[in-house]
Design a protein around this motif. Structure first.
Motif, PDB file in Angstrom:
ATOM      1  N   LEU A  39     -58.020   7.420  93.954  1.00  0.00           N
ATOM      2  CA  LEU A  39     -59.135   6.707  93.317  1.00  0.00           C
ATOM      3  C   LEU A  39     -59.384   5.383  94.001  1.00  0.00           C
ATOM      4  N   PRO A  40     -60.609   4.946  94.124  1.00  0.00           N
ATOM      5  CA  PRO A  40     -61.851   5.475  93.574  1.00  0.00           C
ATOM      6  C   PRO A  40     -62.578   6.459  94.496  1.00  0.00           C
ATOM      7  N   HIS A  41     -61.933   6.911  95.547  1.00  0.00           N
ATOM      8  CA  HIS A  41     -62.539   7.870  96.477  1.00  0.00           C
ATOM      9  C   HIS A  41     -62.908   9.154  95.730  1.00  0.00           C
ATOM     10  N   PRO A  42     -63.984   9.823  96.133  1.00  0.00           N
ATOM     11  CA  PRO A  42     -64.373  11.087  95.481  1.00  0.00           C
ATOM     12  C   PRO A  42     -63.267  12.152  95.470  1.00  0.00           C
ATOM     13  N   MET A  43     -62.380  12.118  96.474  1.00  0.00           N
ATOM     14  CA  MET A  43     -61.269  13.089  96.462  1.00  0.00           C
ATOM     15  C   MET A  43     -60.366  12.847  95.258  1.00  0.00           C
ATOM     16  N   GLY A  44     -60.220  11.591  94.860  1.00  0.00           N
ATOM     17  CA  GLY A  44     -59.432  11.278  93.672  1.00  0.00           C
ATOM     18  C   GLY A  44     -60.019  11.934  92.443  1.00  0.00           C
ATOM     19  N   VAL A  45     -61.343  11.860  92.332  1.00  0.00           N
ATOM     20  CA  VAL A  45     -62.030  12.488  91.205  1.00  0.00           C
ATOM     21  C   VAL A  45     -61.833  14.001  91.252  1.00  0.00           C
ATOM     22  N   ALA A  46     -61.922  14.585  92.447  1.00  0.00           N
ATOM     23  CA  ALA A  46     -61.741  16.033  92.595  1.00  0.00           C
ATOM     24  C   ALA A  46     -60.330  16.452  92.161  1.00  0.00           C
ATOM     25  N   PHE A  47     -59.328  15.668  92.545  1.00  0.00           N
ATOM     26  CA  PHE A  47     -57.956  15.981  92.139  1.00  0.00           C
ATOM     27  C   PHE A  47     -57.797  15.866  90.625  1.00  0.00           C
ATOM     28  N   LEU A  48     -58.414  14.862  90.042  1.00  0.00           N
ATOM     29  CA  LEU A  48     -58.315  14.702  88.585  1.00  0.00           C
ATOM     30  C   LEU A  48     -59.041  15.822  87.850  1.00  0.00           C
ATOM     31  N   LEU A  49     -60.150  16.292  88.403  1.00  0.00           N
ATOM     32  CA  LEU A  49     -60.837  17.439  87.807  1.00  0.00           C
ATOM     33  C   LEU A  49     -59.971  18.700  87.892  1.00  0.00           C
ATOM     34  N   ALA A  50     -59.265  18.855  89.001  1.00  0.00           N
ATOM     35  CA  ALA A  50     -58.353  19.996  89.130  1.00  0.00           C
ATOM     36  C   ALA A  50     -57.242  19.901  88.079  1.00  0.00           C
ATOM     37  N   THR A  51     -56.737  18.678  87.862  1.00  0.00           N
ATOM     38  CA  THR A  51     -55.733  18.469  86.814  1.00  0.00           C
ATOM     39  C   THR A  51     -56.286  18.922  85.469  1.00  0.00           C
ATOM     40  N   GLY A  52     -57.511  18.505  85.168  1.00  0.00           N
ATOM     41  CA  GLY A  52     -58.152  18.898  83.914  1.00  0.00           C
ATOM     42  C   GLY A  52     -58.328  20.397  83.797  1.00  0.00           C
ATOM     43  N   GLY A  53     -58.616  21.055  84.910  1.00  0.00           N
ATOM     44  CA  GLY A  53     -58.759  22.516  84.899  1.00  0.00           C
ATOM     45  C   GLY A  53     -57.461  23.210  84.522  1.00  0.00           C
ATOM     46  N   PHE A  54     -56.365  22.753  85.107  1.00  0.00           N
ATOM     47  CA  PHE A  54     -55.060  23.346  84.771  1.00  0.00           C
ATOM     48  C   PHE A  54     -54.709  23.098  83.306  1.00  0.00           C
ATOM     49  N   LEU A  55     -54.885  21.865  82.859  1.00  0.00           N
ATOM     50  CA  LEU A  55     -54.536  21.533  81.472  1.00  0.00           C
ATOM     51  C   LEU A  55     -55.443  22.255  80.483  1.00  0.00           C
ATOM     52  N   GLY A  56     -56.724  22.359  80.815  1.00  0.00           N
ATOM     53  CA  GLY A  56     -57.648  23.088  79.952  1.00  0.00           C
ATOM     54  C   GLY A  56     -57.287  24.557  79.849  1.00  0.00           C
ATOM     55  N   ALA A  57     -56.871  25.141  80.961  1.00  0.00           N
ATOM     56  CA  ALA A  57     -56.479  26.553  80.958  1.00  0.00           C
ATOM     57  C   ALA A  57     -55.226  26.761  80.106  1.00  0.00           C
ATOM     58  N   ILE A  58     -54.287  25.828  80.179  1.00  0.00           N
ATOM     59  CA  ILE A  58     -53.077  25.935  79.361  1.00  0.00           C
ATOM     60  C   ILE A  58     -53.449  25.869  77.880  1.00  0.00           C
ATOM     61  N   TYR A  59     -54.352  24.979  77.535  1.00  0.00           N
ATOM     62  CA  TYR A  59     -54.802  24.870  76.144  1.00  0.00           C
ATOM     63  C   TYR A  59     -55.455  26.182  75.686  1.00  0.00           C
ATOM     64  N   LEU A  60     -56.363  26.712  76.506  1.00  0.00           N
ATOM     65  CA  LEU A  60     -57.034  27.965  76.134  1.00  0.00           C
ATOM     66  C   LEU A  60     -56.034  29.105  75.979  1.00  0.00           C
ATOM     67  N   LEU A  61     -55.031  29.146  76.830  1.00  0.00           N
ATOM     68  CA  LEU A  61     -53.992  30.162  76.705  1.00  0.00           C
ATOM     69  C   LEU A  61     -53.237  29.983  75.390  1.00  0.00           C
TER      70      LEU A  61
END
Length: 123
Positions: A39-61
């Motif tokens: 952060l604040p580079h766009p790659m930082g945001v992309a990595f954080l979105l990937a984190t959210g994807g994993f955590l969201g998938a765990i929640y849905l499971l």
């Protein structure tokens, strides 16, 4: 009133599910650390979105939401991350790959295998 504990369907999770959760949490942690570091580079945001994807998938499971579809979408989700990592890093050999990156890619490959097995079991 529905309690938070009533929303989760943890009793139906098998040891393979828990192994997949551990793999997803591991990759989420790596992406979180990388995201904060970039952060604040766009790659930082992309990595954080990937984190959210994993955590969201765990929640849905955990709540039992359309698990078969979750497995099916998780396979390319994780696979694309491996391909994008290679495209951005272009290592000439294993010596060029930092240990944490190597371990994360092994974890992600194992997660893909777990997702395929879970998808096939629920066919």
């Amino acid at each position: 009133m529905v309690q938070a504990a009533d929303r989760f369907d943890l009793d139906s999770l098998t040891p393979l599910h828990w192994f997949g959760i551990a793999l997803a949490l591991s990759s989420a942690l790596v992406h979180l650390v990388l995201g904060v570091g970039f952060l604040p580079h766009p790659m930082g945001v992309a990595f954080l979105l990937a984190t959210g994807g994993f955590l969201g998938a765990i929640y849905l499971l955990a709540v039992g939401y359309r698990r078969r579809l979750l497995y099916l979408t998780g396979i390319p989700y994780v696979g694309v991350q491996i391909v994008l990592w290679y495209a951005f890093n272009r290592p000439a050999g294993l010596a060029d790959v930092p240990a944490v990156h190597f371990l994360d890619k092994i974890v992600q490959a194992a997660l893909i295998v777990v997702l395929v097995v879970l998808y096939r079991r629920e066919a």
